[in-house]
Write a protein that holds these residues in place. Structure first.
Motif, short mmCIF file in Angstrom:
data_model
loop_
_atom_site.label_atom_id
_atom_site.label_comp_id
_atom_site.label_asym_id
_atom_site.label_seq_id
_atom_site.Cartn_x
_atom_site.Cartn_y
_atom_site.Cartn_z
N SER A 60 -3.17 8.86 -21.21
CA SER A 60 -4.00 7.82 -21.74
C SER A 60 -3.34 6.52 -21.20
N PRO A 61 -4.19 5.30 -21.36
CA PRO A 61 -4.23 4.18 -20.92
C PRO A 61 -2.40 3.64 -21.17
N GLU A 62 -2.01 3.71 -22.26
CA GLU A 62 -0.86 2.94 -22.70
C GLU A 62 0.47 3.84 -22.03
N ASN A 63 0.03 5.02 -21.60
CA ASN A 63 1.13 5.88 -20.83
C ASN A 63 1.17 5.86 -19.29
N ILE A 64 0.18 4.94 -18.75
CA ILE A 64 0.03 5.01 -17.40
C ILE A 64 0.84 3.63 -16.79
N ILE A 65 1.31 3.82 -15.81
CA ILE A 65 1.90 2.48 -15.11
C ILE A 65 1.56 2.83 -13.65
N ILE A 66 0.79 1.99 -12.98
CA ILE A 66 0.23 2.14 -11.80
C ILE A 66 0.88 1.02 -10.78
N PHE A 67 1.47 1.45 -9.56
CA PHE A 67 2.34 0.88 -9.04
C PHE A 67 1.55 0.83 -7.34
N TYR A 68 1.95 -0.16 -6.74
CA TYR A 68 1.47 -0.57 -5.46
C TYR A 68 2.78 -1.24 -4.67
N THR A 69 2.88 -0.76 -3.44
CA THR A 69 4.02 -1.55 -2.77
C THR A 69 3.28 -1.60 -1.16
N GLY A 70 2.94 -2.83 -0.65
CA GLY A 70 2.27 -3.01 0.70
C GLY A 70 2.01 -4.30 0.68
N ALA A 71 1.33 -4.74 1.95
CA ALA A 71 0.92 -5.80 2.34
C ALA A 71 -0.18 -6.45 1.75
N SER A 72 -1.27 -5.79 0.96
CA SER A 72 -2.48 -6.51 0.40
C SER A 72 -1.97 -7.54 -0.70
N ASN A 73 -2.73 -8.44 -0.81
CA ASN A 73 -2.18 -9.44 -1.99
C ASN A 73 -2.47 -8.97 -3.26
N GLU A 74 -1.88 -9.46 -4.29
CA GLU A 74 -2.07 -9.03 -5.74
C GLU A 74 -3.54 -9.30 -6.22
N LEU A 75 -4.42 -10.15 -5.83
CA LEU A 75 -5.34 -10.17 -6.48
C LEU A 75 -6.28 -9.07 -5.88
N LYS A 76 -6.35 -8.94 -4.59
CA LYS A 76 -7.25 -7.84 -4.06
C LYS A 76 -6.87 -6.36 -4.75
N ALA A 77 -5.40 -6.26 -4.89
CA ALA A 77 -5.05 -4.84 -5.65
C ALA A 77 -5.45 -5.03 -6.89
N GLN A 78 -5.44 -6.03 -7.73
CA GLN A 78 -5.70 -6.06 -8.96
C GLN A 78 -7.17 -5.70 -9.39
N GLU A 79 -7.85 -6.10 -8.47
CA GLU A 79 -9.17 -5.90 -8.52
C GLU A 79 -9.59 -4.68 -8.52
N LEU A 80 -9.10 -3.80 -7.58
CA LEU A 80 -9.37 -2.26 -7.18
C LEU A 80 -8.82 -1.69 -8.42
N ILE A 81 -7.80 -1.98 -8.98
CA ILE A 81 -7.04 -1.36 -10.20
C ILE A 81 -8.01 -1.51 -11.49
N ARG A 82 -8.72 -2.57 -11.39
CA ARG A 82 -9.76 -3.09 -12.40
C ARG A 82 -11.03 -2.15 -12.23
N ILE A 83 -11.39 -2.26 -11.44
CA ILE A 83 -12.73 -1.29 -10.97
C ILE A 83 -12.43 0.22 -11.01
N TYR A 84 -11.31 0.66 -10.82
CA TYR A 84 -11.29 2.48 -10.98
C TYR A 84 -10.37 2.75 -12.08
N PHE A 85 -9.65 2.02 -12.77
CA PHE A 85 -8.99 2.09 -13.89
C PHE A 85 -9.28 1.48 -14.98
N GLY A 86 -10.07 0.53 -14.95
CA GLY A 86 -10.33 -0.30 -15.99
C GLY A 86 -11.14 0.05 -17.19
#
Length: 410
Positions: free
Chosen positions: A186-212
């Motif tokens: 469930s959402p409250e049990n999930i932590i999504i992590f990313y380590t890489g060169a993409s900036n945080e705004l781009k990564a956050q938008e992808l997370i919002r689209i696919y997991f929001g």
């Protein structure tokens, strides 16, 4: 959204309570994944092994992909897709060349939301998991840890083997697997992590689209702190070339104030350094063992410090006597100077460990899970260097020989 410019990481929570940690790090390789706060500890008796079985079979088909397409989605660009299960966590992640973040995010979202667990695929994977159970039992240096857990956590949900039983594996259905995800991932049990060169705004938008849009509600896990069991001393006869022994003790969980002192003590007793106390006493001085290791596993509300060694059968008692004497002598042998030297060694080892970026990516998610922040290298070093002699002596008291439990394969 929290942002730490010194570490170059951001931490945010979506409206549906999914948490996301972004660690900005330049390089040709990137890491993306999910850490789910659910593991074998959350299983009922008829579910033993289900968390691990789901981790195996989540790759076997979704509403729009067959298993072959799932396997090749990241492999085709040179990446990897992997997962593992612990008593409290399940981790699903991908390692890939930079520039493929969207591919990884979309695939993990598809696995999470649309896995259908085809019966044809489950039938094949049941045999794979049962082979894993058998191969694990064939490795006494590994299986003894599970047997030790059964004793030290007896009567609790922490006691049973993560792999489960062959009978349970045969009984798991597609509905069981899907239900596990719907209830535990469930959402409250999930932590999504990313380590890489993409900036945080781009990564956050992808997370919002696919997991929001995740909205399934979690069922109560009812985790109960395991009762502290009485000390035990058990010997099990097995037809083995070597004698295998674990000496261990219950210790506080990951949020304990003693955590840095316990980590330091564990490293001093039997860490990876050749100058660890037990390596010197059992191998270097006397040649009684090939290896001796001390390890800590810290859970949310409890933990275990365990010492393992394998030796010739007729040397087992001698090794045990030396181990107990070494632990008993710790309080009188520790000086401020020795403690400072041990701190510097451990801090140096931590610096080397940070070169493993895959472990660092997952560690960032675990730190968010338990502490809502990521410690910088300097903070981690300061935490160790600040361990007082009193705190260290308190940690030593945990492993006094009269408190240690023993399990041996003889």
């Amino acid at each position: 959204m929290a942002y730490n410019s010194k570490l170059s990481y951001s931490y945010s929570t979506l409206p549906n309570r999914v948490r996301f940690v972004h660690v900005h790090r330049k390089g040709e390789v990137e890491y993306f994944g999910l850490l789910i706060n659910a593991g074998s500890r959350d299983e009922n008796a008829d579910e033993y092994g289900l968390a691990h079985f789901v981790e195996h079979t989540i790759f076997k088909g979704t509403q729009k992909r067959h298993s072959w397409h799932i396997i090749n989605r990241m492999e085709s660009v040179g990446g990897e897709l992997n997962a593992y299960t612990t008593k409290e966590e399940t981790v699903l992640y991908s390692v890939f060349p930079k520039g493929n973040l969207k591919r990884a995010v979309e695939l993990c979202s598809d696995l999470l939301t649309s896995s259908v667990f085809p019966e044809k695929e489950l039938k094949k994977e049941r045999e794979v998991v049962k082979d894993e159970i058998c191969s694990y039992l064939d490795s006494p240096s590994e299986s003894i840890f599970d047997d030790f857990d059964e004793k030290i956590f007896a009567g609790s949900a922490m006691a049973h083997n993560i792999l489960g039983t062959e009978q349970n594996i045969d009984n798991f259905t597609s509905l069981d697997c899907r239900r596990w995800i719907d209830c535990k991932y469930s959402p409250e049990n999930i932590i999504i992590f990313y380590t890489g060169a993409s900036n945080e705004l781009k990564a956050q938008e992808l997370i919002r689209i696919y997991f929001g849009s995740l909205s399934n509600s979690s069922t109560d896990r009812n985790r109960v702190i395991p009762t502290v069991c009485s000390r035990f001393d058990i010997s099990v006869e097995k037809p083995l070339h070597q004698s295998h022994t674990i000496a261990g003790i219950r210790i506080p969980g990951i949020k304990s104030n003693l955590r840095p002192a316990i980590y330091l003590l564990n490293n001093m007793i039997g860490g990876p350094g050749m100058n660890s106390i037990l390596n010197i006493e059992l191998r270097e001085k006397r040649g009684l063992v090939y290896s001796v290791d001390s390890s800590t596993v810290l859970y949310s509300d409890c933990g275990v410090l365990s010492i393992y060694y394998g030796c010739d059968h007729d040397e087992s008692l001698k090794c045990r006597e030396i181990l107990c004497k070494s632990l008993a002598d710790l309080p009188k042998n520790i000086t401020t100077r020795k403690l400072e030297r041990a701190k510097k060694q451990f801090v140096g080892q931590l610096a080397l460990a940070r070169q493993n970026r895959e472990n660092n990516a997952i560690s960032a998610a675990r730190q968010i899970l338990y502490f809502d922040q990521i410690a910088s290298p300097k903070q981690s070093a300061n935490e160790i260097m600040s361990v007082s002699i009193d705190a260290f002596m308190e940690a030593i008291d945990l492993v006094s020989p009269e408190k240690i439990s023993f399990l041996s394969y003889t």
